[in-house]
Every structure is written in structure tokens, then in C-alpha cells.
Design a protein around this motif. Structure first.
Motif, PDB file in Angstrom:
ATOM      1  N   GLY A 163      26.145  47.202  49.596  1.00  0.00           N
ATOM      2  CA  GLY A 163      26.987  47.725  48.864  1.00  0.00           C
ATOM      3  C   GLY A 163      27.410  47.747  47.400  1.00  0.00           C
ATOM      4  O   GLY A 163      26.627  46.866  46.879  1.00  0.00           O
ATOM      5  N   VAL A 164      28.663  48.223  47.138  1.00  0.00           N
ATOM      6  CA  VAL A 164      28.824  47.770  45.645  1.00  0.00           C
ATOM      7  C   VAL A 164      29.245  46.515  45.200  1.00  0.00           C
ATOM      8  O   VAL A 164      28.619  45.906  44.375  1.00  0.00           O
ATOM      9  CB  VAL A 164      29.882  48.709  45.387  1.00  0.00           C
ATOM     10  N   VAL A 165      29.937  45.941  46.245  1.00  0.00           N
ATOM     11  CA  VAL A 165      30.165  44.480  45.965  1.00  0.00           C
ATOM     12  C   VAL A 165      28.830  43.555  46.161  1.00  0.00           C
ATOM     13  O   VAL A 165      28.615  42.653  45.149  1.00  0.00           O
ATOM     14  CB  VAL A 165      31.242  43.939  47.131  1.00  0.00           C
ATOM     15  N   GLY A 166      27.963  44.085  46.926  1.00  0.00           N
ATOM     16  CA  GLY A 166      26.717  43.294  47.505  1.00  0.00           C
ATOM     17  C   GLY A 166      25.706  43.280  46.212  1.00  0.00           C
ATOM     18  O   GLY A 166      25.079  42.404  46.034  1.00  0.00           O
ATOM     19  N   MET A 167      25.611  44.527  45.609  1.00  0.00           N
ATOM     20  CA  MET A 167      24.937  44.697  44.469  1.00  0.00           C
ATOM     21  C   MET A 167      25.216  43.514  43.264  1.00  0.00           C
ATOM     22  O   MET A 167      24.151  43.007  42.765  1.00  0.00           O
ATOM     23  CB  MET A 167      24.834  46.099  43.939  1.00  0.00           C
ATOM     24  N   PHE A 168      26.591  43.318  42.991  1.00  0.00           N
ATOM     25  CA  PHE A 168      26.910  42.338  41.986  1.00  0.00           C
ATOM     26  C   PHE A 168      26.578  40.703  42.381  1.00  0.00           C
ATOM     27  O   PHE A 168      26.152  40.090  41.739  1.00  0.00           O
ATOM     28  CB  PHE A 168      28.256  42.798  41.576  1.00  0.00           C
ATOM     29  N   SER A 169      27.027  40.570  43.834  1.00  0.00           N
ATOM     30  CA  SER A 169      26.732  39.392  44.229  1.00  0.00           C
ATOM     31  C   SER A 169      25.445  38.938  44.475  1.00  0.00           C
ATOM     32  O   SER A 169      24.975  37.791  44.156  1.00  0.00           O
ATOM     33  CB  SER A 169      27.476  39.124  45.744  1.00  0.00           C
ATOM     34  N   ARG A 170      24.425  39.729  44.936  1.00  0.00           N
ATOM     35  CA  ARG A 170      22.945  39.517  44.944  1.00  0.00           C
ATOM     36  C   ARG A 170      22.254  39.352  43.508  1.00  0.00           C
ATOM     37  O   ARG A 170      21.597  38.630  43.403  1.00  0.00           O
ATOM     38  CB  ARG A 170      22.554  40.441  45.703  1.00  0.00           C
ATOM     39  N   SER A 171      22.824  40.340  42.323  1.00  0.00           N
ATOM     40  CA  SER A 171      22.317  39.963  41.096  1.00  0.00           C
ATOM     41  C   SER A 171      22.843  38.632  40.863  1.00  0.00           C
ATOM     42  O   SER A 171      21.766  38.043  40.141  1.00  0.00           O
ATOM     43  CB  SER A 171      22.846  41.123  40.376  1.00  0.00           C
TER      44      SER A 171
END
Length: 284
Positions: A163-171
Motif C-alpha cells: 500500500g501507500v505506507v508500505g511503498m515508503f517503508s519498503r523503499s
């Protein structure tokens, strides 16, 4: 240490250039993005001219539309490029249609990323226009931090279901895993791009210096073409290199075209590379 990271960047750029040499159709993605960006800017400009009202409001709207649209076009193109780069690393011939379909399947997260990036861009611009030492320093520091921590947002969107939050945390997690390699790649590919632009611009500079003023337009056109070609190659090399780094960080093995590369120090074969584990070049 810094020299070693930069050397790593040159190694990644060279290997990526080899992949691009074998599969030049990857250049189609930045070419298409450039054409789409010009068309978008033309439509945006024409639309804004048809409106009247408060100049400040129109400027803010235009800025927001520009940031969102340009970021979305660039991200969509990069998503397709990265998908096709992964095909190359798997030993397949890249299929442009597959890349476009892969990006199309992720329209929602790509649009969300574009909107968030646009908001950050506008905020940074407002800080810079404040024109105080504190605001300028804050904008510079935040800009660098934002660029680093979102380095892998697009490949995360393409290759992971987040999701939106996940894309930043995974990056962020992937950047931490490949901190030195990522920064070295940025420096290496950036220097290669500048060098290509400089070498390509030499004929234009010679024309401007040696021929009569009547032929100056030709020299100027040669300069423009050289810069555009360098930008196209640089953008493609960045996409290929970033894909390789992402796959290395997430799959713990060197992709095709990067066999024998120690992602923490350059070519393998040194005592250091013999003991280094995949993903161990991070900051933690």
C-alpha cells in the motif's frame, strides 16, 4: 570509503551500459516519456491560458498539476523500464508491451506516489522561496533525505504488493540494505551521464567556434541533441542500475550482467569481496 563507493558506482554503470548495449530497445521508455511530457505540458499550458482569476491561485494550481503530471509520467515510464530490465536479468528479451502493462497494473499506487511527491515538491519550493538561511538549509536537508529514502519507491510498487505506507517503508528498508551501493550508483551514473553529454557536445561547440555565425543554429541544435541523448541514456542507465540494486537487496544474488560484482566494493576477487555477504553494505 567514498572512493570505493564511487568506484562501485562506475562498475554498476558500466555493467548497466553493457545490458543497454545488448538491449537498446530499453531506451524507448524515456523517449516515450519525453514525448508524453511535451504533450502534457502543451495541454496544461493551453488549459491554463483559458482561465482567468487570481494569479497566485493559478500559479499554485499550475505548479501542482505540473508536479503531479510530470512525476506520474516519469514514474510510469520508469516502472515499465524496470519491469523490462528484470526480464533482461532473467535472460529474456525485453518486451515493451509487458513493461507498459506492468506499469498499468499499478496505476493507483503510481498516482498516489506522484501526488505525495508533488506535495513534497511544492512544500520544498515554498521553503526555498522564503529565502531565509534556516528555510534554505531545511529545504536542502529534507530534499536530500527525501530523495534517498524514496530511492526504491518505484521498483517496490512494480515488484511488490504494498500500500501507500508500505511503498515508503519498503523503499527505506531497501536503501538501508544497499546504502553505499545506492549512493555510489547515483554518483557513478551521474558522472557517466555528464561525460556523455560533454563528449556529445564537442561537435556542436566546434561548429559554434569554427564556422560563420550563419551556421550557429546548426551548432546549437547539435548541442541540444547531445544533451538530450545523454539524458536519455542516463535515465535508462539509472533505471537498469536501480533494478539491479533492488533485486540484489531483495533476492540476495547478483542479477545477470552483474555476475562477479561485489556490490560493496566493485569487481570480485579481492580479499574483502571474498568475505562479504549479499546485502551487507548497508548502514546497519
Amino acid at each position: 570509503m567514498a572512493f570505493g563507493r564511487l568506484k562501485m558506482g562506475f562498475t554498476l554503470a558500466r555493467r548497466s551500459a553493457t545490458a543497454l548495449r545488448d538491449h537498446p530497445k530499453l531506451l524507448l521508455f524515456p523517449i516515450l516519456a519525453g514525448i508524453e511530457s511535451l504533450a502534457y505540458l502543451a495541454v496544461l499550458w493551453t488549459t491554463l491560458l483559458s482561465f482567468s482569476g487570481d494569479a497566485d491561485v493559478l500559479t499554485l494550481v499550475a505548479l501542482a498539476c505540473f508536479y503531479v503530471g510530470s512525476t506520474f509520467i516519469a514514474s510510469f515510464s520508469t516502472a515499465g523500464l524496470m519491469y523490462c530490465s528484470r526480464q533482461v536479468f532473467a535472460g529474456e528479451s525485453p518486451r515493451i508491451g509487458d513493461g507498459i502493462r506492468a506499469a498499468s497494473r499499478n496505476l493507483a499506487p503510481l498516482l498516489a506516489w506522484s501526488i505525495i511527491s508533488a506535495l513534497v515538491g511544492i512544500l520544498l519550493r515554498m521553503l526555498e522561496e522564503n529565502d531565509t538561511p534556516l528555510s534554505l538549509v531545511t529545504a536542502a536537508v529534507f530534499s536530500v533525505a527525501w530523495s534517498v529514502m524514496t530511492f526504491f519507491v518505484v521498483p517496490v510498487i512494480v515488484f511488490e504488493d504494498v500500500g501507500v505506507v508500505g511503498m515508503f517503508s519498503r523503499s527505506k528498508e531497501t536503501v538501508v540494505e544497499t546504502w553505499g551501493e545506492s549512493m555510489g550508483a547515483i554518483g557513478g551514473v551521474g558522472i557517466v551521464t555528464i561525460a556523455l553529454g560533454f563528449v556529445g557536445a564537442i561537435p556542436g561547440l566546434v561548429i559554434l567556434w569554427a564556422v560563420p555565425e550563419s551556421a550557429g543554429v546548426l551548432g546549437f541544435l547539435v548541442l541540444i541533441v547531445a544533451v538530450l541523448v545523454a539524458m536519455l541514456i542516463g535515465h535508462t542507465l539509472t533505471g537498469v542500475t536501480k533494478t539491479a540494486l533492488y533485486l540484489y537487496a531483495t533476492e540476495d544474488e547478483s542479477p545477470r550482467y552483474f555476475d562477479g560484482v561485489d556490490f560493496g566494493g566493485g569487481e570480485s576477487g579481492s580479499p574483502e569481496s571474498a568475505t562479504r555477504l549479499p546485502g551487507s553494505g548497508g548502514i546497519v
